[in-house]
Design a protein around this motif. Structure first.
Motif, mmCIF file in Angstrom:
data_model
loop_
_atom_site.group_PDB
_atom_site.id
_atom_site.type_symbol
_atom_site.label_atom_id
_atom_site.label_comp_id
_atom_site.label_asym_id
_atom_site.label_seq_id
_atom_site.Cartn_x
_atom_site.Cartn_y
_atom_site.Cartn_z
ATOM 1 N N HIS A 1 -15.589 -11.807 37.084
ATOM 2 C CA HIS A 1 -16.914 -11.273 37.355
ATOM 3 C C HIS A 1 -16.851 -9.744 37.269
ATOM 4 O O HIS A 1 -15.781 -9.154 37.322
ATOM 5 C CB HIS A 1 -17.448 -11.770 38.709
ATOM 6 C CG HIS A 1 -16.991 -10.982 39.896
ATOM 7 N ND1 HIS A 1 -15.776 -11.171 40.514
ATOM 8 C CD2 HIS A 1 -17.594 -9.972 40.559
ATOM 9 C CE1 HIS A 1 -15.655 -10.327 41.525
ATOM 10 N NE2 HIS A 1 -16.737 -9.592 41.573
ATOM 11 N N CYS B 1 -16.267 -13.298 43.687
ATOM 12 C CA CYS B 1 -16.915 -14.490 43.137
ATOM 13 C C CYS B 1 -16.366 -15.769 43.764
ATOM 14 O O CYS B 1 -16.811 -16.863 43.435
ATOM 15 C CB CYS B 1 -16.763 -14.528 41.619
ATOM 16 S SG CYS B 1 -15.064 -14.650 41.037
ATOM 17 N N CYS C 1 -10.501 -14.581 44.595
ATOM 18 C CA CYS C 1 -11.383 -13.435 44.417
ATOM 19 C C CYS C 1 -12.404 -13.418 45.538
ATOM 20 O O CYS C 1 -13.146 -14.374 45.723
ATOM 21 C CB CYS C 1 -12.093 -13.475 43.070
ATOM 22 S SG CYS C 1 -13.353 -12.186 42.952
ATOM 23 N N CYS D 1 -11.376 -8.215 39.263
ATOM 24 C CA CYS D 1 -11.486 -9.632 38.917
ATOM 25 C C CYS D 1 -11.879 -9.794 37.447
ATOM 26 O O CYS D 1 -12.836 -9.191 36.984
ATOM 27 C CB CYS D 1 -12.532 -10.294 39.801
ATOM 28 S SG CYS D 1 -12.812 -12.013 39.363
HETATM 29 ZN ZN LIG Z 1 -14.262 -12.542 40.953
#
Ligand SMILES: [Zn+2]
Length: 591
Positions: free
Chosen positions: A43, A64, A61, A40
Protein backbone atom coordinates in the motif's frame (compact mmCIF):
# COMPACT_ATOMS: atom_id res chain seq x y z
CA UNK A 1 -1.93 -32.88 -13.99
CA UNK A 2 0.54 -31.54 -11.40
CA UNK A 3 0.08 -33.01 -7.96
CA UNK A 4 0.00 -30.58 -5.07
CA UNK A 5 3.24 -30.24 -3.19
CA UNK A 6 3.39 -31.89 0.18
CA UNK A 7 3.60 -29.90 3.40
CA UNK A 8 7.14 -31.26 3.66
CA UNK A 9 8.19 -29.23 0.66
CA UNK A 10 6.84 -26.03 2.22
CA UNK A 11 8.57 -26.79 5.52
CA UNK A 12 11.84 -27.69 3.85
CA UNK A 13 11.90 -24.52 1.76
CA UNK A 14 10.85 -22.36 4.70
CA UNK A 15 13.70 -23.73 6.77
CA UNK A 16 16.22 -22.84 4.07
CA UNK A 17 15.23 -19.30 3.13
CA UNK A 18 15.47 -16.21 5.26
CA UNK A 19 12.40 -13.99 5.14
CA UNK A 20 14.49 -10.87 5.77
CA UNK A 21 16.72 -11.57 2.75
CA UNK A 22 13.77 -12.32 0.52
CA UNK A 23 11.94 -9.14 1.58
CA UNK A 24 15.10 -7.09 1.08
CA UNK A 25 15.07 -7.88 -2.60
CA UNK A 26 11.91 -5.81 -2.86
CA UNK A 27 11.84 -3.47 0.12
CA UNK A 28 14.51 -1.39 1.78
CA UNK A 29 14.53 -2.50 5.41
CA UNK A 30 15.99 -0.70 8.39
CA UNK A 31 16.94 -2.61 11.51
CA UNK A 32 15.48 -1.42 14.80
CA UNK A 33 16.37 -3.54 17.80
CA UNK A 34 15.83 -7.09 16.61
CA UNK A 35 13.25 -6.28 13.98
CA UNK A 36 13.20 -4.74 10.53
CA UNK A 37 11.01 -1.95 9.21
CA UNK A 38 10.33 -0.58 5.74
CA UNK A 39 7.78 1.03 3.47
CA UNK A 40 4.99 -1.40 2.78
CA UNK A 41 5.12 -2.68 -0.81
CA UNK A 42 1.41 -3.42 -0.75
CA UNK A 43 0.00 0.00 0.00
CA UNK A 44 1.06 3.61 -0.52
CA UNK A 45 2.75 5.17 2.46
CA UNK A 46 5.39 7.72 3.45
CA UNK A 47 6.47 6.36 6.80
CA UNK A 48 7.38 2.73 7.39
CA UNK A 49 4.68 0.54 8.89
CA UNK A 50 5.84 -2.70 7.33
CA UNK A 51 7.42 -4.88 9.99
CA UNK A 52 9.49 -8.06 9.63
CA UNK A 53 10.17 -10.30 12.60
CA UNK A 54 13.24 -12.41 11.81
CA UNK A 55 12.77 -14.75 14.77
CA UNK A 56 9.25 -15.71 13.89
CA UNK A 57 9.97 -15.36 10.16
CA UNK A 58 6.77 -13.40 9.83
CA UNK A 59 5.75 -9.99 8.59
CA UNK A 60 2.94 -7.59 9.35
CA UNK A 61 1.88 -4.22 7.99
CA UNK A 62 0.31 -1.86 10.52
CA UNK A 63 -1.09 0.24 7.67
CA UNK A 64 -2.94 -2.24 5.49
CA UNK A 65 -2.94 -5.06 8.02
CA UNK A 66 -1.65 -7.60 5.54
CA UNK A 67 0.53 -10.23 7.12
CA UNK A 68 2.01 -13.66 6.69
CA UNK A 69 5.14 -15.69 6.18
CA UNK A 70 7.67 -15.90 3.38
CA UNK A 71 5.22 -17.72 1.09
CA UNK A 72 2.43 -15.16 1.47
CA UNK A 73 4.95 -12.39 0.90
CA UNK A 74 6.20 -13.88 -2.37
CA UNK A 75 2.65 -14.72 -3.39
CA UNK A 76 1.57 -11.11 -3.00
CA UNK A 77 4.61 -9.41 -4.41
CA UNK A 78 5.12 -11.69 -7.40
CA UNK A 79 1.38 -11.88 -7.97
CA UNK A 80 1.47 -15.62 -8.04
CA UNK A 81 -0.25 -18.37 -6.07
CA UNK A 82 0.98 -20.55 -3.23
CA UNK A 83 2.35 -23.12 -5.63
CA UNK A 84 4.19 -20.44 -7.66
CA UNK A 85 5.66 -18.96 -4.49
CA UNK A 86 6.87 -22.40 -3.45
CA UNK A 87 8.51 -22.91 -6.81
CA UNK A 88 10.28 -19.54 -6.77
CA UNK A 89 11.55 -20.03 -3.24
CA UNK A 90 12.53 -23.65 -3.85
CA UNK A 91 14.63 -22.57 -6.83
CA UNK A 92 16.28 -19.99 -4.64
CA UNK A 93 16.94 -22.42 -1.80
CA UNK A 94 18.12 -25.16 -4.12
CA UNK A 95 15.40 -27.48 -2.95
CA UNK A 96 14.31 -30.04 -5.50
CA UNK A 97 10.54 -30.24 -5.60
CA UNK A 98 9.76 -33.92 -5.82
CA UNK A 99 6.20 -33.72 -6.98
CA UNK A 100 6.65 -31.71 -10.12
CA UNK A 101 5.06 -33.32 -13.11
CA UNK A 102 7.64 -34.74 -15.56
CA UNK A 103 7.01 -31.90 -18.04
CA UNK A 104 7.30 -29.26 -15.32
CA UNK A 105 10.50 -30.79 -14.06
CA UNK A 106 11.96 -30.98 -17.53
CA UNK A 107 11.10 -27.35 -18.15
CA UNK A 108 12.58 -26.24 -14.83
CA UNK A 109 15.75 -28.22 -15.50
CA UNK A 110 16.07 -26.86 -19.01
CA UNK A 111 15.58 -23.31 -17.76
CA UNK A 112 18.24 -23.79 -15.13
CA UNK A 113 20.69 -25.18 -17.69
CA UNK A 114 19.99 -22.32 -20.09
CA UNK A 115 20.56 -19.72 -17.39
CA UNK A 116 23.95 -21.23 -16.59
CA UNK A 117 24.79 -21.33 -20.25
CA UNK A 118 23.77 -17.70 -20.77
CA UNK A 119 26.02 -16.67 -17.90
CA UNK A 120 28.85 -18.62 -19.47
CA UNK A 121 28.22 -17.02 -22.86
CA UNK A 122 28.32 -13.52 -21.36
CA UNK A 123 31.66 -14.34 -19.72
CA UNK A 124 33.04 -15.77 -22.94
CA UNK A 125 32.04 -12.75 -25.03
CA UNK A 126 33.41 -10.37 -22.44
CA UNK A 127 36.69 -12.26 -22.37
CA UNK A 128 36.99 -12.07 -26.16
CA UNK A 129 36.25 -8.33 -26.18
CA UNK A 130 39.01 -7.39 -23.73
CA UNK A 131 41.56 -10.18 -23.81
CA UNK A 132 41.58 -11.64 -27.28
CA UNK A 133 42.89 -10.14 -30.53
CA UNK A 134 39.59 -11.21 -32.14
CA UNK A 135 37.82 -8.64 -29.92
CA UNK A 136 39.46 -5.70 -31.70
CA UNK A 137 36.40 -4.74 -33.87
CA UNK A 138 34.25 -4.61 -30.74
CA UNK A 139 36.70 -2.36 -28.91
CA UNK A 140 36.85 -0.02 -31.92
CA UNK A 141 33.05 0.22 -31.99
CA UNK A 142 32.95 1.12 -28.29
CA UNK A 143 35.59 3.77 -28.84
CA UNK A 144 33.61 5.33 -31.69
CA UNK A 145 30.57 5.34 -29.40
CA UNK A 146 32.63 6.87 -26.58
CA UNK A 147 31.75 4.07 -24.20
CA UNK A 148 34.48 3.85 -21.58
CA UNK A 149 35.91 0.56 -20.35
CA UNK A 150 34.46 0.93 -16.88
CA UNK A 151 30.93 1.47 -18.18
CA UNK A 152 31.31 -1.36 -20.70
CA UNK A 153 32.38 -3.70 -17.93
CA UNK A 154 29.49 -2.71 -15.73
CA UNK A 155 27.13 -3.75 -18.51
CA UNK A 156 29.29 -6.78 -19.24
CA UNK A 157 29.52 -5.92 -22.92
CA UNK A 158 31.30 -8.46 -25.07
CA UNK A 159 32.27 -9.42 -28.55
CA UNK A 160 31.26 -12.51 -30.52
CA UNK A 161 34.02 -13.35 -33.01
CA UNK A 162 33.37 -14.81 -36.45
CA UNK A 163 33.17 -18.57 -36.85
CA UNK A 164 32.67 -21.26 -34.28
CA UNK A 165 34.62 -19.92 -31.32
CA UNK A 166 31.76 -20.28 -28.90
CA UNK A 167 31.04 -23.88 -29.98
CA UNK A 168 34.67 -24.80 -29.37
CA UNK A 169 34.59 -23.11 -26.00
CA UNK A 170 31.51 -25.09 -25.02
CA UNK A 171 33.04 -28.31 -26.23
CA UNK A 172 36.09 -27.63 -24.10
CA UNK A 173 33.79 -27.03 -21.13
CA UNK A 174 31.86 -30.21 -21.98
CA UNK A 175 28.59 -28.35 -22.38
CA UNK A 176 25.65 -29.36 -24.52
CA UNK A 177 25.56 -27.68 -27.92
CA UNK A 178 21.86 -28.49 -28.19
CA UNK A 179 21.22 -26.32 -25.13
CA UNK A 180 23.18 -23.52 -26.77
CA UNK A 181 20.82 -23.69 -29.74
CA UNK A 182 17.86 -23.74 -27.38
CA UNK A 183 19.21 -20.64 -25.64
CA UNK A 184 19.40 -18.82 -28.96
CA UNK A 185 23.19 -18.62 -28.87
CA UNK A 186 24.05 -20.90 -31.75
CA UNK A 187 22.66 -21.80 -35.16
CA UNK A 188 22.04 -25.37 -36.20
CA UNK A 189 25.25 -25.42 -38.23
CA UNK A 190 27.24 -24.62 -35.10
CA UNK A 191 28.04 -21.03 -35.99
CA UNK A 192 27.60 -18.36 -33.41
CA UNK A 193 24.25 -16.58 -33.67
CA UNK A 194 25.86 -13.26 -32.81
CA UNK A 195 29.06 -13.66 -34.87
CA UNK A 196 30.91 -10.40 -35.60
CA UNK A 197 28.77 -8.38 -33.28
CA UNK A 198 29.16 -6.40 -30.11
CA UNK A 199 26.90 -8.20 -27.64
CA UNK A 200 24.92 -6.58 -24.83
CA UNK A 201 23.57 -8.95 -22.19
CA UNK A 202 19.96 -8.35 -21.22
CA UNK A 203 19.93 -9.17 -17.51
CA UNK A 204 17.08 -9.42 -15.05
CA UNK A 205 16.85 -7.17 -12.01
CA UNK A 206 19.19 -9.48 -10.13
CA UNK A 207 21.87 -9.46 -12.83
CA UNK A 208 21.23 -12.85 -14.41
CA UNK A 209 21.69 -12.70 -18.22
CA UNK A 210 18.53 -13.87 -19.99
CA UNK A 211 19.22 -12.86 -23.57
CA UNK A 212 21.42 -10.68 -25.76
CA UNK A 213 21.09 -7.77 -28.10
CA UNK A 214 23.92 -7.55 -30.60
CA UNK A 215 25.12 -4.75 -32.85
CA UNK A 216 27.06 -5.51 -35.97
CA UNK A 217 30.55 -4.15 -36.45
CA UNK A 218 30.38 -4.53 -40.24
CA UNK A 219 29.42 -1.60 -42.42
CA UNK A 220 27.94 -3.90 -45.08
CA UNK A 221 25.61 -5.71 -42.70
CA UNK A 222 21.95 -4.91 -43.34
CA UNK A 223 20.67 -5.80 -39.92
CA UNK A 224 22.30 -3.43 -37.47
CA UNK A 225 20.85 -5.05 -34.38
CA UNK A 226 19.69 -8.59 -33.77
CA UNK A 227 18.12 -9.98 -30.61
CA UNK A 228 17.89 -13.35 -28.92
CA UNK A 229 14.69 -15.19 -29.74
CA UNK A 230 12.27 -15.97 -26.94
CA UNK A 231 13.44 -19.06 -25.07
CA UNK A 232 12.41 -20.96 -21.94
CA UNK A 233 14.68 -18.51 -20.12
CA UNK A 234 13.58 -15.29 -21.82
CA UNK A 235 10.16 -13.78 -22.36
CA UNK A 236 10.25 -10.50 -24.24
CA UNK A 237 8.46 -7.68 -22.48
CA UNK A 238 9.14 -8.97 -18.99
CA UNK A 239 12.66 -7.59 -18.54
CA UNK A 240 13.80 -4.04 -17.95
CA UNK A 241 17.26 -3.46 -19.34
CA UNK A 242 19.70 -1.94 -16.84
CA UNK A 243 17.47 -2.44 -13.81
CA UNK A 244 20.08 -4.55 -12.00
CA UNK A 245 22.51 -1.64 -12.19
CA UNK A 246 19.99 1.15 -11.69
CA UNK A 247 17.78 -0.15 -8.90
CA UNK A 248 19.64 1.41 -5.97
CA UNK A 249 19.91 4.79 -7.64
CA UNK A 250 16.23 4.62 -8.63
CA UNK A 251 15.34 4.12 -4.98
CA UNK A 252 17.70 6.91 -3.92
CA UNK A 253 16.44 9.49 -6.43
CA UNK A 254 12.84 8.40 -6.21
CA UNK A 255 12.38 7.98 -9.95
CA UNK A 256 13.57 5.89 -12.86
CA UNK A 257 14.66 7.32 -16.19
CA UNK A 258 13.07 5.18 -18.87
CA UNK A 259 14.65 5.22 -22.33
CA UNK A 260 14.09 3.23 -25.49
CA UNK A 261 17.43 1.78 -26.51
CA UNK A 262 20.14 -0.16 -24.76
CA UNK A 263 22.81 2.22 -26.02
CA UNK A 264 20.84 5.17 -24.64
CA UNK A 265 21.06 3.56 -21.22
CA UNK A 266 24.73 2.61 -21.53
CA UNK A 267 25.68 6.15 -22.56
CA UNK A 268 23.48 7.59 -19.80
CA UNK A 269 25.17 5.49 -17.12
CA UNK A 270 28.52 6.55 -18.55
CA UNK A 271 27.43 10.16 -18.07
CA UNK A 272 26.47 9.51 -14.45
CA UNK A 273 22.71 9.14 -14.99
CA UNK A 274 22.75 5.81 -13.25
CA UNK A 275 19.01 5.54 -12.62
CA UNK A 276 18.39 4.94 -16.35
CA UNK A 277 16.78 1.82 -17.74
CA UNK A 278 15.16 0.78 -21.03
CA UNK A 279 12.16 -1.24 -22.07
CA UNK A 280 14.18 -3.73 -23.93
CA UNK A 281 13.18 -4.90 -27.38
CA UNK A 282 9.48 -3.97 -27.25
CA UNK A 283 7.17 -1.10 -26.59
CA UNK A 284 6.66 -0.76 -22.84
CA UNK A 285 4.46 -3.58 -21.51
CA UNK A 286 2.19 -4.04 -18.53
CA UNK A 287 4.62 -6.52 -16.98
CA UNK A 288 7.48 -4.06 -17.29
CA UNK A 289 5.51 -1.28 -15.61
CA UNK A 290 4.61 -3.63 -12.78
CA UNK A 291 8.28 -4.55 -12.41
CA UNK A 292 9.31 -0.89 -12.27
CA UNK A 293 6.56 -0.13 -9.78
CA UNK A 294 8.32 -2.39 -7.33
CA UNK A 295 11.12 0.17 -7.20
CA UNK A 296 9.49 3.56 -7.73
CA UNK A 297 6.25 5.45 -8.37
CA UNK A 298 7.68 7.91 -10.85
CA UNK A 299 9.10 7.55 -14.35
CA UNK A 300 10.95 10.13 -16.34
CA UNK A 301 10.41 9.13 -19.96
CA UNK A 302 13.10 10.05 -22.44
CA UNK A 303 12.13 8.74 -25.82
CA UNK A 304 13.38 9.48 -29.30
CA UNK A 305 12.48 12.92 -30.62
CA UNK A 306 10.67 11.66 -33.74
CA UNK A 307 6.95 11.04 -34.14
CA UNK A 308 7.24 7.35 -33.27
CA UNK A 309 9.11 8.29 -30.11
CA UNK A 310 6.46 10.81 -29.08
CA UNK A 311 3.71 8.27 -29.63
CA UNK A 312 5.61 5.67 -27.64
CA UNK A 313 5.97 8.22 -24.83
CA UNK A 314 2.22 8.88 -24.80
CA UNK A 315 1.45 5.18 -24.61
CA UNK A 316 3.92 4.83 -21.75
CA UNK A 317 2.31 7.77 -19.91
CA UNK A 318 -1.10 6.06 -20.09
CA UNK A 319 0.22 2.66 -19.14
CA UNK A 320 2.02 4.12 -16.13
CA UNK A 321 -1.11 6.06 -15.12
CA UNK A 322 -3.11 2.84 -15.21
CA UNK A 323 -0.70 1.54 -12.56
CA UNK A 324 -0.91 4.72 -10.47
CA UNK A 325 2.56 5.86 -11.46
CA UNK A 326 3.46 9.48 -12.14
CA UNK A 327 5.34 10.37 -15.30
CA UNK A 328 7.29 13.24 -16.75
CA UNK A 329 8.49 13.42 -20.32
CA UNK A 330 11.83 14.92 -21.35
CA UNK A 331 12.45 15.68 -25.00
CA UNK A 332 15.99 15.74 -26.34
CA UNK A 333 16.47 18.72 -28.61
CA UNK A 334 18.64 18.64 -31.74
CA UNK A 335 19.36 14.95 -31.39
CA UNK A 336 17.57 11.83 -32.53
CA UNK A 337 17.89 9.98 -29.23
CA UNK A 338 19.32 10.34 -25.70
CA UNK A 339 22.51 8.54 -26.75
CA UNK A 340 23.25 11.14 -29.45
CA UNK A 341 22.18 13.99 -27.16
CA UNK A 342 24.53 12.97 -24.35
CA UNK A 343 27.46 12.17 -26.63
CA UNK A 344 27.09 15.53 -28.38
CA UNK A 345 27.09 17.28 -25.01
CA UNK A 346 30.45 15.67 -24.13
CA UNK A 347 31.82 16.97 -20.86
CA UNK A 348 28.70 19.12 -20.47
CA UNK A 349 26.44 16.05 -20.48
CA UNK A 350 25.51 16.14 -16.79
CA UNK A 351 24.68 19.84 -16.92
CA UNK A 352 22.68 19.63 -20.15
CA UNK A 353 20.84 16.67 -18.67
CA UNK A 354 19.86 18.59 -15.53
CA UNK A 355 18.47 21.39 -17.73
CA UNK A 356 16.48 18.88 -19.73
CA UNK A 357 15.02 17.24 -16.62
CA UNK A 358 14.13 20.59 -15.07
CA UNK A 359 12.05 21.45 -18.14
CA UNK A 360 10.27 18.09 -18.39
CA UNK A 361 6.49 18.50 -18.18
CA UNK A 362 4.24 15.91 -16.58
CA UNK A 363 3.11 13.09 -18.84
CA UNK A 364 -0.37 14.57 -18.98
CA UNK A 365 0.92 18.03 -19.97
CA UNK A 366 3.19 16.50 -22.56
CA UNK A 367 0.22 14.86 -24.26
CA UNK A 368 -1.74 18.08 -23.99
CA UNK A 369 0.98 20.07 -25.71
CA UNK A 370 1.23 17.40 -28.36
CA UNK A 371 -2.51 17.56 -28.98
CA UNK A 372 -2.35 21.28 -29.63
CA UNK A 373 0.96 21.24 -31.52
CA UNK A 374 0.77 23.06 -34.84
CA UNK A 375 -2.64 24.57 -34.08
CA UNK A 376 -3.38 28.24 -33.70
CA UNK A 377 -5.50 28.64 -30.59
CA UNK A 378 -6.79 32.06 -31.60
CA UNK A 379 -8.58 30.42 -34.51
CA UNK A 380 -12.00 29.04 -33.36
CA UNK A 381 -11.82 26.04 -35.70
CA UNK A 382 -8.43 25.12 -34.37
CA UNK A 383 -9.67 25.53 -30.82
CA UNK A 384 -12.41 23.04 -31.48
CA UNK A 385 -10.00 20.57 -33.05
CA UNK A 386 -7.56 20.94 -30.14
CA UNK A 387 -10.43 20.44 -27.68
CA UNK A 388 -11.44 17.26 -29.47
CA UNK A 389 -7.90 15.90 -29.31
CA UNK A 390 -7.63 16.84 -25.66
CA UNK A 391 -10.89 15.09 -24.90
CA UNK A 392 -9.54 11.99 -26.57
CA UNK A 393 -6.32 12.26 -24.59
CA UNK A 394 -8.06 12.73 -21.25
CA UNK A 395 -10.54 9.89 -21.67
CA UNK A 396 -7.71 7.40 -21.97
CA UNK A 397 -6.63 8.01 -18.37
CA UNK A 398 -8.12 6.14 -15.43
CA UNK A 399 -11.52 7.65 -14.58
CA UNK A 400 -10.27 8.84 -11.18
CA UNK A 401 -7.87 11.28 -12.86
CA UNK A 402 -10.11 12.61 -15.59
CA UNK A 403 -11.97 15.29 -13.68
CA UNK A 404 -8.78 16.93 -12.49
CA UNK A 405 -7.26 16.67 -15.96
CA UNK A 406 -10.27 18.28 -17.58
CA UNK A 407 -9.91 21.19 -15.15
CA UNK A 408 -6.24 21.56 -15.96
CA UNK A 409 -6.87 21.36 -19.69
CA UNK A 410 -9.55 24.03 -19.38
CA UNK A 411 -7.19 26.39 -17.60
CA UNK A 412 -4.33 25.63 -19.95
CA UNK A 413 -6.35 26.23 -23.10
CA UNK A 414 -8.52 28.97 -21.67
CA UNK A 415 -11.61 27.33 -23.16
CA UNK A 416 -14.96 26.80 -21.55
CA UNK A 417 -15.65 23.50 -19.92
CA UNK A 418 -18.26 22.14 -22.30
CA UNK A 419 -15.66 21.81 -25.05
CA UNK A 420 -13.78 19.35 -22.89
CA UNK A 421 -16.66 17.37 -21.45
CA UNK A 422 -16.30 13.84 -22.77
CA UNK A 423 -19.01 12.56 -25.04
CA UNK A 424 -20.31 9.04 -24.55
CA UNK A 425 -19.10 7.85 -27.95
CA UNK A 426 -15.59 9.05 -27.21
CA UNK A 427 -15.62 7.28 -23.90
CA UNK A 428 -16.38 4.13 -25.74
CA UNK A 429 -13.44 4.67 -28.09
CA UNK A 430 -10.89 4.42 -25.33
CA UNK A 431 -10.48 0.68 -25.44
CA UNK A 432 -11.97 0.13 -22.02
CA UNK A 433 -14.76 -2.39 -21.84
CA UNK A 434 -17.85 -0.27 -21.56
CA UNK A 435 -21.56 -0.92 -21.42
CA UNK A 436 -23.43 -0.27 -24.65
CA UNK A 437 -25.70 2.41 -23.20
CA UNK A 438 -24.75 4.76 -20.45
CA UNK A 439 -26.41 7.90 -19.21
CA UNK A 440 -24.84 11.31 -19.73
CA UNK A 441 -23.35 11.27 -16.29
CA UNK A 442 -23.32 9.18 -13.17
CA UNK A 443 -26.28 10.91 -11.57
CA UNK A 444 -28.91 10.61 -14.22
CA UNK A 445 -28.58 6.93 -14.86
CA UNK A 446 -26.58 5.65 -11.97
CA UNK A 447 -26.83 1.91 -12.17
CA UNK A 448 -29.03 0.29 -14.70
CA UNK A 449 -32.04 2.45 -13.90
CA UNK A 450 -32.07 1.40 -10.24
CA UNK A 451 -32.48 4.24 -7.82
CA UNK A 452 -29.23 5.68 -6.54
CA UNK A 453 -28.69 4.54 -2.97
CA UNK A 454 -25.70 5.28 -0.78
CA UNK A 455 -24.63 1.67 -1.21
CA UNK A 456 -24.80 1.90 -4.99
CA UNK A 457 -22.85 5.12 -4.93
CA UNK A 458 -20.14 3.44 -2.87
CA UNK A 459 -20.01 0.42 -5.19
CA UNK A 460 -19.58 2.67 -8.23
CA UNK A 461 -16.88 4.62 -6.50
CA UNK A 462 -15.03 1.43 -5.59
CA UNK A 463 -15.34 0.16 -9.16
CA UNK A 464 -13.65 3.32 -10.42
CA UNK A 465 -11.19 3.65 -7.57
CA UNK A 466 -10.52 0.23 -6.02
CA UNK A 467 -7.73 1.56 -3.76
CA UNK A 468 -10.49 3.17 -1.70
CA UNK A 469 -11.07 -0.33 -0.33
CA UNK A 470 -8.00 0.24 1.83
CA UNK A 471 -9.98 2.81 3.81
CA UNK A 472 -13.46 1.39 3.44
CA UNK A 473 -12.91 -2.19 4.48
CA UNK A 474 -11.96 -1.22 8.00
CA UNK A 475 -15.07 0.99 8.26
CA UNK A 476 -17.83 -1.41 7.36
CA UNK A 477 -18.47 -5.12 7.23
CA UNK A 478 -20.34 -6.62 4.28
CA UNK A 479 -23.39 -7.42 6.40
CA UNK A 480 -23.92 -3.71 6.97
CA UNK A 481 -24.68 -3.28 3.30
CA UNK A 482 -28.09 -3.83 1.72
CA UNK A 483 -28.55 -7.41 0.70
CA UNK A 484 -28.51 -6.57 -3.00
CA UNK A 485 -25.17 -4.75 -2.68
CA UNK A 486 -23.45 -7.34 -0.53
CA UNK A 487 -22.50 -9.93 -3.16
CA UNK A 488 -20.75 -7.55 -5.51
CA UNK A 489 -19.08 -5.73 -2.63
CA UNK A 490 -17.52 -8.94 -1.34
CA UNK A 491 -16.54 -10.03 -4.84
CA UNK A 492 -14.86 -6.71 -5.62
CA UNK A 493 -13.10 -6.72 -2.26
CA UNK A 494 -11.75 -10.21 -2.90
CA UNK A 495 -10.64 -9.18 -6.37
CA UNK A 496 -8.89 -6.17 -4.92
CA UNK A 497 -7.14 -8.23 -2.28
CA UNK A 498 -6.00 -10.68 -4.91
CA UNK A 499 -5.20 -8.42 -7.81
CA UNK A 500 -4.80 -4.90 -6.44
CA UNK A 501 -6.07 -1.84 -8.25
CA UNK A 502 -5.91 -3.47 -11.68
CA UNK A 503 -7.50 -6.72 -10.58
CA UNK A 504 -11.04 -5.68 -11.43
CA UNK A 505 -10.34 -5.24 -15.11
CA UNK A 506 -8.85 -8.73 -15.26
CA UNK A 507 -11.48 -10.56 -13.23
CA UNK A 508 -14.61 -8.69 -14.25
CA UNK A 509 -15.49 -11.15 -17.02
CA UNK A 510 -16.04 -13.81 -14.35
CA UNK A 511 -18.66 -11.72 -12.44
CA UNK A 512 -22.40 -12.30 -12.75
CA UNK A 513 -23.89 -10.29 -15.62
CA UNK A 514 -25.70 -7.66 -13.56
CA UNK A 515 -22.58 -7.01 -11.48
CA UNK A 516 -20.49 -6.63 -14.63
CA UNK A 517 -23.09 -4.19 -15.82
CA UNK A 518 -22.85 -2.09 -12.67
CA UNK A 519 -19.06 -1.90 -12.89
CA UNK A 520 -19.01 -1.08 -16.60
CA UNK A 521 -21.60 1.63 -16.13
CA UNK A 522 -19.51 3.11 -13.35
CA UNK A 523 -16.47 3.11 -15.62
CA UNK A 524 -18.41 4.72 -18.43
CA UNK A 525 -20.00 7.33 -16.20
CA UNK A 526 -18.06 7.66 -12.94
CA UNK A 527 -19.96 9.04 -9.94
CA UNK A 528 -19.45 12.78 -9.34
CA UNK A 529 -16.76 12.64 -6.66
CA UNK A 530 -14.30 9.79 -6.99
CA UNK A 531 -12.36 10.36 -3.84
CA UNK A 532 -11.27 8.23 -0.91
CA UNK A 533 -12.63 10.75 1.59
CA UNK A 534 -16.01 10.49 -0.07
CA UNK A 535 -15.77 6.70 0.12
CA UNK A 536 -15.16 6.91 3.86
CA UNK A 537 -18.13 9.25 4.26
CA UNK A 538 -20.33 6.89 2.34
CA UNK A 539 -19.15 3.93 4.41
CA UNK A 540 -19.96 5.88 7.60
CA UNK A 541 -23.44 6.67 6.30
CA UNK A 542 -24.01 3.02 5.43
CA UNK A 543 -22.86 1.99 8.87
CA UNK A 544 -25.15 4.55 10.47
CA UNK A 545 -28.13 3.48 8.35
CA UNK A 546 -27.47 -0.11 9.27
CA UNK A 547 -27.32 0.76 12.97
CA UNK A 548 -30.56 2.75 12.75
CA UNK A 549 -32.19 -0.19 11.01
CA UNK A 550 -31.05 -2.54 13.72
CA UNK A 551 -32.20 -0.10 16.37
CA UNK A 552 -35.75 0.04 15.05
CA UNK A 553 -35.66 -3.76 14.70
CA UNK A 554 -34.81 -4.08 18.39
CA UNK A 555 -37.54 -1.63 19.35
CA UNK A 556 -40.08 -3.71 17.39
CA UNK A 557 -38.83 -6.88 19.07
CA UNK A 558 -38.99 -5.15 22.41
CA UNK A 559 -42.69 -4.34 22.14
CA UNK A 560 -43.27 -7.97 21.16
CA UNK A 561 -41.35 -9.18 24.21
CA UNK A 562 -43.31 -6.83 26.44
CA UNK A 563 -46.56 -8.18 25.07
CA UNK A 564 -45.35 -11.73 25.77
CA UNK A 565 -44.23 -10.62 29.25
CA UNK A 566 -40.79 -12.12 28.76
CA UNK A 567 -38.96 -9.98 31.31
CA UNK A 568 -35.51 -11.46 30.74
CA UNK A 569 -35.75 -10.82 27.02
CA UNK A 570 -37.09 -7.33 27.64
CA UNK A 571 -34.11 -6.47 29.84
CA UNK A 572 -31.62 -7.81 27.30
CA UNK A 573 -33.25 -5.94 24.41
CA UNK A 574 -33.47 -2.73 26.41
CA UNK A 575 -29.75 -2.91 27.13
CA UNK A 576 -28.99 -3.58 23.47
CA UNK A 577 -31.20 -0.73 22.32
CA UNK A 578 -29.60 1.66 24.79
CA UNK A 579 -26.10 0.76 23.72
CA UNK A 580 -26.93 1.03 20.06
CA UNK A 581 -28.75 4.31 20.62
CA UNK A 582 -25.63 5.76 22.26
CA UNK A 583 -23.42 4.60 19.40
CA UNK A 584 -25.79 6.15 16.87
CA UNK A 585 -25.84 9.44 18.75
CA UNK A 586 -22.04 9.39 18.88
CA UNK A 587 -21.77 8.87 15.16
CA UNK A 588 -24.31 11.56 14.40
CA UNK A 589 -22.39 14.03 16.53
CA UNK A 590 -19.13 13.27 14.75
CA UNK A 591 -20.74 12.97 11.40
ZN1 LIG B 1 0.73 -2.20 4.03
Amino acid sequence: MPTPASDDAFAEVKAKVDLVKVVQEYVRLTKRNKDFWGLCPFHQEDSPSFHVNPQRQSWYCFGCERKGDVFTFVELIEKTDKRGALQLLAERAGVELKKLSPEQKERTDLRRRLLTLLKLAAQYYEYVLWSNPAGEPGRRLLESRRVGEETAKRFQLGYAPAGRGFAEYLRAKKRSLADAQEAGLMRRDGTDFFAERLVIPIRDERGQPLAFTARTVRADEQRKYINSPETPAYVKGRVIFGLDLARDEIARRGHAVLMEGQFDVITAHGAGITNSVASSGTALTDDQVRLLKRFTDELLLVFDADRAGRQAAQKAVLLAAAHQMRTRVATVADAKDPDEFLRAAGAEAAKRWEELVAKAPSGFEFGMEDAAAGLNLSNPNHVELAAKRLREWITQFPPALQEDYRERAKRWMGVSGHLLAAEPDERRATGRPIAPRAGKNGLESPSGGKKMTVGRYLLQLLAVRPVAFDRVRTKITPDELDEEDRGIYVRMLETYERGGASGLEKELAGYPAEEQDLVRRAWAAPPPNVDEEVAVELADRIRLDHMRGRHSGIIRELSEAERGQDSERVARLEAEARELGRAIADMERRG
